[in-house]
Design a protein around this motif. Sequence first.
Motif, PDB file in Angstrom:
ATOM      1  N   GLY A 117       0.775  -1.237   0.000  1.00  0.00           N
ATOM      2  CA  GLY A 117       0.000   0.000   0.000  1.00  0.00           C
ATOM      3  C   GLY A 117       0.805   1.285   0.000  1.00  0.00           C
ATOM      4  O   GLY A 117       0.248   2.367   0.132  1.00  0.00           O
ATOM      5  N   ARG A 118       2.139   1.202  -0.143  1.00  0.00           N
ATOM      6  CA  ARG A 118       2.983   2.403  -0.210  1.00  0.00           C
ATOM      7  C   ARG A 118       3.784   2.396  -1.514  1.00  0.00           C
ATOM      8  O   ARG A 118       4.169   1.342  -2.013  1.00  0.00           O
ATOM      9  CB  ARG A 118       3.993   2.431   0.957  1.00  0.00           C
ATOM     10  CG  ARG A 118       3.357   2.544   2.318  1.00  0.00           C
ATOM     11  CD  ARG A 118       2.757   3.901   2.605  1.00  0.00           C
ATOM     12  NE  ARG A 118       3.757   4.984   2.650  1.00  0.00           N
ATOM     13  CZ  ARG A 118       3.439   6.268   2.836  1.00  0.00           C
ATOM     14  NH1 ARG A 118       2.171   6.634   2.974  1.00  0.00           N
ATOM     15  NH2 ARG A 118       4.372   7.198   2.882  1.00  0.00           N
ATOM     16  N   VAL A 119       4.033   3.604  -2.048  1.00  0.00           N
ATOM     17  CA  VAL A 119       4.910   3.709  -3.208  1.00  0.00           C
ATOM     18  C   VAL A 119       6.350   3.544  -2.719  1.00  0.00           C
ATOM     19  O   VAL A 119       6.742   4.187  -1.748  1.00  0.00           O
ATOM     20  CB  VAL A 119       4.787   5.076  -3.909  1.00  0.00           C
ATOM     21  CG1 VAL A 119       5.695   5.147  -5.124  1.00  0.00           C
ATOM     22  CG2 VAL A 119       3.345   5.347  -4.298  1.00  0.00           C
ATOM     23  N   VAL A 120       7.096   2.667  -3.364  1.00  0.00           N
ATOM     24  CA  VAL A 120       8.498   2.475  -2.986  1.00  0.00           C
ATOM     25  C   VAL A 120       9.368   2.564  -4.237  1.00  0.00           C
ATOM     26  O   VAL A 120       8.900   2.408  -5.360  1.00  0.00           O
ATOM     27  CB  VAL A 120       8.743   1.101  -2.315  1.00  0.00           C
ATOM     28  CG1 VAL A 120       8.017   1.022  -0.983  1.00  0.00           C
ATOM     29  CG2 VAL A 120       8.316  -0.035  -3.229  1.00  0.00           C
ATOM     30  N   ASP A 133      17.673  -1.864  -1.810  1.00  0.00           N
ATOM     31  CA  ASP A 133      17.748  -0.508  -1.280  1.00  0.00           C
ATOM     32  C   ASP A 133      16.427   0.240  -1.478  1.00  0.00           C
ATOM     33  O   ASP A 133      16.379   1.317  -2.051  1.00  0.00           O
ATOM     34  CB  ASP A 133      18.908   0.256  -1.968  1.00  0.00           C
ATOM     35  CG  ASP A 133      19.084   1.658  -1.392  1.00  0.00           C
ATOM     36  OD1 ASP A 133      18.730   1.854  -0.207  1.00  0.00           O
ATOM     37  OD2 ASP A 133      19.563   2.537  -2.127  1.00  0.00           O
ATOM     38  N   ILE A 134      15.346  -0.376  -0.982  1.00  0.00           N
ATOM     39  CA  ILE A 134      14.017   0.189  -1.194  1.00  0.00           C
ATOM     40  C   ILE A 134      13.798   1.433  -0.331  1.00  0.00           C
ATOM     41  O   ILE A 134      14.076   1.416   0.861  1.00  0.00           O
ATOM     42  CB  ILE A 134      12.946  -0.880  -0.855  1.00  0.00           C
ATOM     43  CG1 ILE A 134      13.152  -2.128  -1.699  1.00  0.00           C
ATOM     44  CG2 ILE A 134      11.547  -0.317  -0.956  1.00  0.00           C
ATOM     45  CD1 ILE A 134      12.416  -2.195  -2.983  1.00  0.00           C
ATOM     46  N   ARG A 135      13.298   2.494  -0.969  1.00  0.00           N
ATOM     47  CA  ARG A 135      12.998   3.726  -0.245  1.00  0.00           C
ATOM     48  C   ARG A 135      11.513   4.051  -0.371  1.00  0.00           C
ATOM     49  O   ARG A 135      10.908   3.796  -1.406  1.00  0.00           O
ATOM     50  CB  ARG A 135      13.795   4.898  -0.841  1.00  0.00           C
ATOM     51  CG  ARG A 135      15.265   4.869  -0.483  1.00  0.00           C
ATOM     52  CD  ARG A 135      15.893   6.227  -0.750  1.00  0.00           C
ATOM     53  NE  ARG A 135      16.241   6.395  -2.167  1.00  0.00           N
ATOM     54  CZ  ARG A 135      16.604   7.568  -2.695  1.00  0.00           C
ATOM     55  NH1 ARG A 135      16.607   8.666  -1.966  1.00  0.00           N
ATOM     56  NH2 ARG A 135      16.941   7.665  -3.965  1.00  0.00           N
ATOM     57  N   ASP A 136      10.940   4.664   0.652  1.00  0.00           N
ATOM     58  CA  ASP A 136       9.524   5.037   0.632  1.00  0.00           C
ATOM     59  C   ASP A 136       9.338   6.290  -0.221  1.00  0.00           C
ATOM     60  O   ASP A 136      10.089   7.249  -0.096  1.00  0.00           O
ATOM     61  CB  ASP A 136       9.031   5.297   2.055  1.00  0.00           C
ATOM     62  CG  ASP A 136       7.527   5.496   2.093  1.00  0.00           C
ATOM     63  OD1 ASP A 136       6.815   4.505   2.350  1.00  0.00           O
ATOM     64  OD2 ASP A 136       7.058   6.629   1.841  1.00  0.00           O
ATOM     65  N   ALA A 137       8.337   6.266  -1.105  1.00  0.00           N
ATOM     66  CA  ALA A 137       8.100   7.429  -1.965  1.00  0.00           C
ATOM     67  C   ALA A 137       6.668   7.928  -1.864  1.00  0.00           C
ATOM     68  O   ALA A 137       6.187   8.637  -2.734  1.00  0.00           O
ATOM     69  CB  ALA A 137       8.468   7.103  -3.413  1.00  0.00           C
ATOM     70  N   GLY A 138       5.964   7.553  -0.806  1.00  0.00           N
ATOM     71  CA  GLY A 138       4.683   8.190  -0.525  1.00  0.00           C
ATOM     72  C   GLY A 138       3.439   7.335  -0.661  1.00  0.00           C
ATOM     73  O   GLY A 138       3.501   6.140  -0.932  1.00  0.00           O
TER      74      GLY A 138
END
Lengths: 258, 223
Positions: free
Chosen positions: A16-19, A26-31
């Motif tokens: 449920g989150r943009v990654v 190296d996954i980062r949260d993008a909103g």
Amino acid sequence: MGLAKRIIPCLDVRDGRVVKGVQFVDIRDAGDPVEVAARYDEQGADEITFLDITASSDNRDTILHVVEEVASTVFIPLTVGGGIRVLDDVRRMLNAGADKVGINTAAVFNPEFVKEASDHFGSQAIVVSIDARQVETGDNPRWEIFTHGGRKATGLDALQWAKKMADYGAGEILLTSMDRDGTRDGFDLALTRAVCDTVDIPVIASGGVGNLDHLVAGVSEGHADAVLAASIFHFGDYTVQQAKQRMQDAGIEVRITE
Amino acid sequence: MTSIIVVDFGMGNLRSVAKAFEHVAPKATVRISGDASDIRSADRVVLPGQGAIGGYVKALHDTDLEPAVLEAASSKPFLGICLGQQVLYESSDEHGEDGDSVKTLGLFKGQVKHFTHVSSDPQAMIDPLTGHQYSIPHMGWNQVKQTVDHPMWQGIADMARFYFVHSYCVQSELDEDVAGVTKYGVEFTSATARDNIFAVQFHPEKSQHDGLKLLENFVNWKI
């Protein structure tokens, strides 16, 4: 004057989150996907693609809720891919508000599924995702289809595979170079052009976009009908408007919105 | 307040059409229905559709909705979308299940043809930029040249872009039926209008502001 080349932001969605990660590490949260999709819609995105990379089956339905919510407020075409294996998966995505569904691994293991899905829901609803890597360089370059995020070779020739998928009723091909994905070095233009010149259906170029000139090259040199990018938009490097302006300056027809 | 029925005979996803109407006309009653009596009692009727026209015509026929749809098309504001435009013409060269061309409703004179069969000039569908055939389906945002003044075009700029996805296109026989044209290698009728009927090849429900404006115009259209 005529059909515009499309710019498609892609949202990798996990739980449920943009990654966004580099080659799936190296996954980062993008909103929040609903907010991100609304922002791209305002910026003039021509379509939005969601790629569901949720690993746990417990959270498989989160993407449906995301699509439902986005489809109630964003009135441009939506594509959803990731984990589509049976006709019922396609049906559920379309009923949630997706216009097109991306089939990837399931097509490799069961090509007939593409035929069934396009017979059932129409070619316009079926995008076949092709992940390819270059396996031979030189005068006769070759690309093969890879699965498992680009780790497993299948032995399938990318050009023959693209043609077969078009014959089986795919309405469009989403072509990703796994050599370039996440590198920001630009599309694999030779691959893109080879596929675009082989099939008659539209091809979306994907994998490797790091700047706006890469998008231009995907169309002008790669012959792509549409270009897909994720990280250059997610982290605010560029807006979709800026991308369109650059393409228009390069003489490419795009849809400019107010 | 006005009531709108989105005609459902099991062909394709109608939710986005209904959602878009709910968005532009929150006070209107919007319903997806496959019931002939709903179509007869509605103030406005929308005929959407995607996929293959052979199955579409057969489903329209098999569900017994055809008489109600024809009544609506001759009496109240009627909007055809995609196959809902194509089906109003005489026939389509898209093959039916028996392999023949498909006979359609015939309310407008003209044929529905595959993009590669419209022109006898083999160069017509060659993209000068690539030297290859234009991709088919015609998929994406293309411009509509408005050929008539019409309440449905109110507030929408001439040559505005709408979202298309189709491999067959309408070739109208009569200029007076044409409300808009689009070029993709060849020119085709992207909007049809006569009396209470307006029909478009593109998807207003997926065409952002201008598409929503067209749907809003339909809600307010007085014939």
